[in-house]
Motif scaffolding. Sequence first.
Motif, PDB file in Angstrom:
ATOM      1  N   VAL A 197       0.856  -1.185   0.000  1.00 45.64           N
ATOM      2  CA  VAL A 197       0.000   0.000   0.000  1.00 45.64           C
ATOM      3  C   VAL A 197       0.894   1.237   0.000  1.00 45.64           C
ATOM      4  O   VAL A 197       1.831   1.336   0.794  1.00 45.64           O
ATOM      5  CB  VAL A 197      -0.922   0.015   1.240  1.00 45.64           C
ATOM      6  CG1 VAL A 197      -1.621   1.372   1.376  1.00 45.64           C
ATOM      7  CG2 VAL A 197      -1.939  -1.109   1.161  1.00 45.64           C
ATOM      8  N   VAL A 198       0.601   2.158  -0.908  1.00 46.99           N
ATOM      9  CA  VAL A 198       1.335   3.415  -0.989  1.00 46.99           C
ATOM     10  C   VAL A 198       0.443   4.546  -0.493  1.00 46.99           C
ATOM     11  O   VAL A 198      -0.722   4.651  -0.901  1.00 46.99           O
ATOM     12  CB  VAL A 198       1.792   3.710  -2.429  1.00 46.99           C
ATOM     13  CG1 VAL A 198       2.377   5.115  -2.549  1.00 46.99           C
ATOM     14  CG2 VAL A 198       2.815   2.677  -2.886  1.00 46.99           C
ATOM     15  N   VAL A 199       0.968   5.363   0.413  1.00 49.99           N
ATOM     16  CA  VAL A 199       0.309   6.610   0.817  1.00 49.99           C
ATOM     17  C   VAL A 199       1.312   7.737   0.623  1.00 49.99           C
ATOM     18  O   VAL A 199       2.512   7.500   0.436  1.00 49.99           O
ATOM     19  CB  VAL A 199      -0.192   6.566   2.273  1.00 49.99           C
ATOM     20  CG1 VAL A 199      -1.306   5.540   2.424  1.00 49.99           C
ATOM     21  CG2 VAL A 199       0.958   6.254   3.235  1.00 49.99           C
ATOM     22  N   MET A 200       0.833   8.982   0.687  1.00 50.11           N
ATOM     23  CA  MET A 200       1.684  10.098   0.300  1.00 50.11           C
ATOM     24  C   MET A 200       2.108  10.991   1.454  1.00 50.11           C
ATOM     25  O   MET A 200       2.907  11.908   1.253  1.00 50.11           O
ATOM     26  CB  MET A 200       0.983  10.918  -0.788  1.00 50.11           C
ATOM     27  CG  MET A 200       0.719  10.070  -2.018  1.00 50.11           C
ATOM     28  SD  MET A 200      -0.104  10.947  -3.334  1.00 50.11           S
ATOM     29  CE  MET A 200      -0.587   9.521  -4.355  1.00 50.11           C
ATOM     30  N   THR A 201       1.594  10.741   2.639  1.00 53.40           N
ATOM     31  CA  THR A 201       2.002  11.539   3.799  1.00 53.40           C
ATOM     32  C   THR A 201       2.156  10.632   5.017  1.00 53.40           C
ATOM     33  O   THR A 201       1.561   9.539   5.086  1.00 53.40           O
ATOM     34  CB  THR A 201       0.966  12.632   4.136  1.00 53.40           C
ATOM     35  OG1 THR A 201      -0.260  12.008   4.551  1.00 53.40           O
ATOM     36  CG2 THR A 201       0.707  13.542   2.941  1.00 53.40           C
ATOM     37  N   ARG A 202       2.941  11.096   5.978  1.00 49.07           N
ATOM     38  CA  ARG A 202       3.099  10.359   7.235  1.00 49.07           C
ATOM     39  C   ARG A 202       1.786  10.335   8.007  1.00 49.07           C
ATOM     40  O   ARG A 202       1.504   9.376   8.740  1.00 49.07           O
ATOM     41  CB  ARG A 202       4.200  11.012   8.081  1.00 49.07           C
ATOM     42  CG  ARG A 202       5.591  10.866   7.487  1.00 49.07           C
ATOM     43  CD  ARG A 202       6.047   9.420   7.484  1.00 49.07           C
ATOM     44  NE  ARG A 202       7.332   9.257   6.789  1.00 49.07           N
ATOM     45  CZ  ARG A 202       7.849   8.083   6.484  1.00 49.07           C
ATOM     46  NH1 ARG A 202       7.206   6.965   6.802  1.00 49.07           N
ATOM     47  NH2 ARG A 202       9.001   8.009   5.863  1.00 49.07           N
ATOM     48  N   ASN A 203       0.991  11.377   7.860  1.00 45.75           N
ATOM     49  CA  ASN A 203      -0.292  11.403   8.540  1.00 45.75           C
ATOM     50  C   ASN A 203      -1.202  10.291   8.026  1.00 45.75           C
ATOM     51  O   ASN A 203      -1.886   9.613   8.809  1.00 45.75           O
ATOM     52  CB  ASN A 203      -0.963  12.761   8.339  1.00 45.75           C
ATOM     53  CG  ASN A 203      -2.280  12.880   9.080  1.00 45.75           C
ATOM     54  OD1 ASN A 203      -2.314  12.881  10.306  1.00 45.75           O
ATOM     55  ND2 ASN A 203      -3.386  12.970   8.337  1.00 45.75           N
ATOM     56  N   SER A 204      -1.213  10.070   6.700  1.00 44.04           N
ATOM     57  CA  SER A 204      -2.013   8.980   6.142  1.00 44.04           C
ATOM     58  C   SER A 204      -1.521   7.629   6.647  1.00 44.04           C
ATOM     59  O   SER A 204      -2.321   6.730   6.957  1.00 44.04           O
ATOM     60  CB  SER A 204      -1.960   9.022   4.612  1.00 44.04           C
ATOM     61  OG  SER A 204      -2.591  10.177   4.114  1.00 44.04           O
ATOM     62  N   GLU A 205      -0.206   7.477   6.732  1.00 44.85           N
ATOM     63  CA  GLU A 205       0.359   6.234   7.270  1.00 44.85           C
ATOM     64  C   GLU A 205      -0.119   6.022   8.709  1.00 44.85           C
ATOM     65  O   GLU A 205      -0.508   4.900   9.087  1.00 44.85           O
ATOM     66  CB  GLU A 205       1.878   6.313   7.219  1.00 44.85           C
ATOM     67  CG  GLU A 205       2.583   5.101   7.808  1.00 44.85           C
ATOM     68  CD  GLU A 205       4.075   5.300   7.931  1.00 44.85           C
ATOM     69  OE1 GLU A 205       4.808   4.311   7.753  1.00 44.85           O
ATOM     70  OE2 GLU A 205       4.508   6.444   8.244  1.00 44.85           O
ATOM     71  N   LYS A 206      -0.087   7.082   9.496  1.00 46.10           N
ATOM     72  CA  LYS A 206      -0.489   6.994  10.899  1.00 46.10           C
ATOM     73  C   LYS A 206      -1.963   6.588  11.020  1.00 46.10           C
ATOM     74  O   LYS A 206      -2.323   5.737  11.858  1.00 46.10           O
ATOM     75  CB  LYS A 206      -0.253   8.349  11.573  1.00 46.10           C
ATOM     76  CG  LYS A 206      -0.550   8.418  13.064  1.00 46.10           C
ATOM     77  CD  LYS A 206      -0.077   9.761  13.619  1.00 46.10           C
ATOM     78  CE  LYS A 206      -0.287   9.828  15.125  1.00 46.10           C
ATOM     79  NZ  LYS A 206      -1.712   9.995  15.485  1.00 46.10           N
ATOM     80  N   ILE A 222       5.349   7.365  -0.149  1.00 44.56           N
ATOM     81  CA  ILE A 222       6.000   7.977  -1.317  1.00 44.56           C
ATOM     82  C   ILE A 222       5.285   9.299  -1.575  1.00 44.56           C
ATOM     83  O   ILE A 222       4.154   9.308  -2.076  1.00 44.56           O
ATOM     84  CB  ILE A 222       5.937   7.068  -2.557  1.00 44.56           C
ATOM     85  CG1 ILE A 222       6.541   5.691  -2.260  1.00 44.56           C
ATOM     86  CG2 ILE A 222       6.654   7.738  -3.730  1.00 44.56           C
ATOM     87  CD1 ILE A 222       6.504   4.720  -3.435  1.00 44.56           C
ATOM     88  N   PRO A 223       5.891  10.419  -1.210  1.00 41.74           N
ATOM     89  CA  PRO A 223       5.199  11.710  -1.341  1.00 41.74           C
ATOM     90  C   PRO A 223       4.745  11.988  -2.766  1.00 41.74           C
ATOM     91  O   PRO A 223       5.323  11.472  -3.736  1.00 41.74           O
ATOM     92  CB  PRO A 223       6.251  12.726  -0.889  1.00 41.74           C
ATOM     93  CG  PRO A 223       7.172  11.944  -0.014  1.00 41.74           C
ATOM     94  CD  PRO A 223       7.224  10.567  -0.615  1.00 41.74           C
ATOM     95  N   HIS A 224       3.704  12.802  -2.868  1.00 40.62           N
ATOM     96  CA  HIS A 224       3.225  13.252  -4.179  1.00 40.62           C
ATOM     97  C   HIS A 224       4.394  13.876  -4.934  1.00 40.62           C
ATOM     98  O   HIS A 224       5.114  14.716  -4.416  1.00 40.62           O
ATOM     99  CB  HIS A 224       2.110  14.279  -3.996  1.00 40.62           C
ATOM    100  CG  HIS A 224       1.342  14.583  -5.244  1.00 40.62           C
ATOM    101  ND1 HIS A 224       1.914  15.169  -6.345  1.00 40.62           N
ATOM    102  CD2 HIS A 224       0.031  14.378  -5.577  1.00 40.62           C
ATOM    103  CE1 HIS A 224       1.003  15.322  -7.298  1.00 40.62           C
ATOM    104  NE2 HIS A 224      -0.144  14.848  -6.851  1.00 40.62           N
ATOM    105  N   GLY A 225       4.607  13.470  -6.169  1.00 37.90           N
ATOM    106  CA  GLY A 225       5.725  13.982  -6.950  1.00 37.90           C
ATOM    107  C   GLY A 225       5.576  15.447  -7.298  1.00 37.90           C
ATOM    108  O   GLY A 225       4.477  16.000  -7.341  1.00 37.90           O
ATOM    109  N   THR A 226       6.717  16.073  -7.536  1.00 36.03           N
ATOM    110  CA  THR A 226       6.738  17.476  -7.948  1.00 36.03           C
ATOM    111  C   THR A 226       7.718  17.625  -9.109  1.00 36.03           C
ATOM    112  O   THR A 226       8.617  16.806  -9.301  1.00 36.03           O
ATOM    113  CB  THR A 226       7.174  18.401  -6.799  1.00 36.03           C
ATOM    114  OG1 THR A 226       8.461  17.983  -6.321  1.00 36.03           O
ATOM    115  CG2 THR A 226       6.181  18.374  -5.661  1.00 36.03           C
TER     116      THR A 226
END
Length: 805
Positions: A197-206, A222-226
């Motif tokens: 499972v991939v999430v984009m923030t530590r808050n989502s992981e938490k 894996i943060p949202h790409g820029t």
Amino acid sequence: MKNEFIIKQFKNVIRQQDLYKLSYTMPTTPMHEPGMIEQMQANIPNLLEPLNLSEPELSEVLFITSYPPKECGIATYSQDLIKVLNTKYDQSFAIKVCALETENEKYHYPENPSYILETTSPASYIETADKINRNPLIEIIVVQHEFGLFNGNENEFAAFLGALKKPVVMAFHTVLPHPDALFRDRVNELIELSEAVVVMTRNSEKILKEQYTIEPGKIRVIPHGTHLVPHLDKNILKEKYGLTDRMVLSTFGLLSSGKSIETTLEAMPDIIRSHPDVMFLIIGKTHPSVSRSEGEKYRGMLEDKVTDLHLNEHVRFINFYLPLNELLEYLQLTDIYLFTSIDPNQAVSGTFSYALSCGCPIISTPIPHAKEVLKNDLGLIVDFRNSKQLGDAVVHLLDDEEKRNNISLNGLHTMASTAWENSAIKHAMLFNDISDENIITHYNLPPVNLDHIKKMTTDFGMIQFSKINQPDISSGYTIDDNARALIAMCQHYELSRDVKDLKYIYIYFTFIQHCLQSEGYFLNYVNEDNQFTSQNHTANLADANGRAIWALGYLISIGHLLPMDLRENSEATLNLVLNNLNTMHSARAMSFAIKGLYYSNITMKSPKHSAIISALANRLLQMYKHESDDTWKWFESYLTYANSVLPEAMLCAYIDSGDTVFRDIAKSSFDFLMTHIFIDNRIRVISNKSWMQRGEKPSNFGEQPIDVGYTIIALGKFYEVFMEEDYIIKMETAFNWFLGNNHLNQTIYNPCTGGCYDGLEEKHVNLNQGAESSVSYLMARLTMEKYDTHIMKLKQSANKYFAYN
């Protein structure tokens, strides 16, 4: 007789398979002679001809996602990620797309997707799963998930996942906190059906760990790409878009009431009273789903409010879904970016991320993404729908240019790790981990790009430092940088014969001449006014003099390709400094000088040059004998910077003189060095934080591109002479340091600018792209160009062999 070089190469590449038994006639030409490597490259296909092997098909990674021309955040996200994955890894695996549509939303795609899943049709789930399962090339399936994409068909979607016979990566773009039992069970089912499972923030992981059921090891953040941007001049961009002398506020994205643009409009009168030059840009068309349900009602309301508040001279609507390059230019000219979403559960925002990566100071409402990122002076947070707070925050930042600049710079450094290039690296690592080694990623070599080198060069020479990617003329010039730049541009001219290179070769050579003193030595430091600085009288200039001789020798070595005046002047300049070489005692200065004289001898051997080479090499030999023992095979009691230059110089002395003592010491010292800097299939050069003393372990972090570049150059020379496959493998491993194979798994090379970041630290990359780093990368890249054909043919041969068997 058997060609041991070819045999060793194939033994390594195909992992001891029997293809290496093929024989090939060993050429009689010594392998270090000019043109020998190219001859070997041209003959490699003859080895494959008897087997008549065809190119194998690549393993596939299938993305299940909404996809352009659909206009939505996930479609854009997937397109950006896939583009960079293809750029970096399209020789390792193929990306395919299963596009999501509905009964009422059909699209004409520029490139037809491999599959189409109609999310409102139960039958489509069954048919698409069957088609996917029948494709043996698919190794991994990546689902870009948003709950609205499968709304009303959650059971069919879960059954679809359960029917797939390939591992699934579930990328959650939204993770909702405080779920009810039914919703939590649905999400847990999706998690259970996924390999990762991939999430984009530590808050989502938490939230996933604490409020859902998931094994911690299953989650990847894996943060949202820029996007990497060239950081163009803000004033030039404002002039381009008709915003000269305006302070620009902006927001962008597909419009809907959830963005609460009216919060900013209601704050504008107070902002204008303090800053009458302000302009607010509202960039983006209405969200297609909103447009279908209510037309332009929301935009109309905003336009009416602009009129009612008399803001027509201070608000501009840009009612388009802008091309990426244009959008990024608008963000680069923005003085403050405003993010006023009213969704307290919005896990991540691509628009927010893009603004930060463009250096925009941000004022945001407290969505989880903003609270996680906007720390430590990275922006300001205001309450939802609070126009007063927003207006006060805008005025505060507009009044404080220094604070805006600090926030901008902090944001650039914070967001560097989220570049799409780094997102692609993390995704490729994930694919490796779950594919049972059926996907083995190899980095593609980026195209050679001289843009930043040319940007750093004035008519006088190459500027020493940069701020991010903007040349810092106040830092002046050095002979160190101009010598390396001369070598790099000669390498490029040698490979490309591009006559435009001659302009830069003349500039760097003329700078070296400018630094030459009547006593036959070089000064190093020149200020922005082209005057020598007092630093020349306090710094040790020995290494700088050695580098200048290396550059002159390399220039002479390609003299047959150059205009006659350049060839004659370079030879004359070198002759003016020869008498001082016998006074050199610095190990690195002597090594650079040996390399320069070795190269100058390639086209026409000079007994005087050879005598100096042998004299300097004998000094290195005595240093080696004094310091080395059974466990420490080195010239000094420590490893410092530019270490690989020392054994490479000894190898050059052997090639020039034929003295096998030089050869043996070159090899023993170089192999000793390799054992200390190649660890766990990556290079980790000696830290510039503290040198490695005899008997101690090397320090970590503080790795410089120049040391990696010098190592690659040396590996190429050792490969030519000894033909050991380990050297060519290490060359690729070392170059991959620039592309992401380092302890941060981040790119050190910037493909947007063509520059190279200044260093790899413990937790971050130094984003400045100065002359030393950028030229060192270019020298390494051009060295790889010389051997790339050979490396690729070996890989292709191995791939063909595995497919054949």
